[in-house]
Design an enzyme around this catalytic site. Structure first.
Site, mmCIF file in Angstrom:
data_model
loop_
_atom_site.group_PDB
_atom_site.id
_atom_site.type_symbol
_atom_site.label_atom_id
_atom_site.label_comp_id
_atom_site.label_asym_id
_atom_site.label_seq_id
_atom_site.Cartn_x
_atom_site.Cartn_y
_atom_site.Cartn_z
ATOM 1 N N MET A 10 0.848 -1.185 0.000
ATOM 2 C CA MET A 10 0.000 0.000 0.000
ATOM 3 C C MET A 10 0.886 1.239 0.000
ATOM 4 O O MET A 10 2.037 1.199 0.410
ATOM 5 C CB MET A 10 -0.914 -0.020 1.215
ATOM 6 C CG MET A 10 -1.902 -1.181 1.142
ATOM 7 S SD MET A 10 -2.721 -1.607 2.646
ATOM 8 C CE MET A 10 -3.844 -0.314 2.907
ATOM 9 N N CYS A 11 0.331 2.346 -0.479
ATOM 10 C CA CYS A 11 1.077 3.599 -0.529
ATOM 11 C C CYS A 11 1.499 4.008 0.871
ATOM 12 O O CYS A 11 0.748 3.778 1.816
ATOM 13 C CB CYS A 11 0.233 4.686 -1.175
ATOM 14 S SG CYS A 11 0.100 4.410 -2.953
ATOM 15 N N PRO A 12 2.687 4.549 0.954
ATOM 16 C CA PRO A 12 3.552 5.062 -0.109
ATOM 17 C C PRO A 12 4.617 4.071 -0.595
ATOM 18 O O PRO A 12 5.503 4.461 -1.338
ATOM 19 C CB PRO A 12 4.221 6.255 0.558
ATOM 20 C CG PRO A 12 4.443 5.806 1.963
ATOM 21 C CD PRO A 12 3.203 4.972 2.274
ATOM 22 N N ASN A 43 -1.244 7.775 -7.387
ATOM 23 C CA ASN A 43 -0.003 8.243 -6.765
ATOM 24 C C ASN A 43 1.196 8.075 -7.693
ATOM 25 O O ASN A 43 2.055 8.959 -7.766
ATOM 26 C CB ASN A 43 0.235 7.507 -5.445
ATOM 27 C CG ASN A 43 -0.757 7.904 -4.387
ATOM 28 O OD1 ASN A 43 -1.271 9.016 -4.380
ATOM 29 N ND2 ASN A 43 -1.059 6.995 -3.478
#
Length: 73
Positions: A10-12, A43
């Site tokens: 998952m981001c980041p 993103n």
């Protein structure tokens, strides 16, 4: 072509992994980031726009995307 497997990340995390790879690519080389999180797409696209990188996004199966990024140095 360098492949970055970000399935489950998952981001980041995907953006950080892309940053380390992009820094090592030569002009015209490509890398492919594979993700299963839709938020990662926006993103990565924002990162590419800021860094003047070209990219192409393809949903290869339901919920899995391949983003091909080209280094333009």
């Amino acid at each position: 072509m360098v492949k970055i497997d970000c399935l489950g990340d998952m981001c980041p995390v995907p953006v950080l992994r892309l940053k380390t790879v992009i820094d090592s690519l030569k002009n015209g080389e490509e890398c492919m980031l594979v993700t299963d999180h839709s938020c990662t797409i926006s993103n990565i696209e924002a990162f590419c726009k800021v860094h003047h990188l070209t990219y192409d996004t393809d949903e290869v199966m339901n919920g899995v995307w391949e983003i091909t990024i080209s280094a333009n140095k």
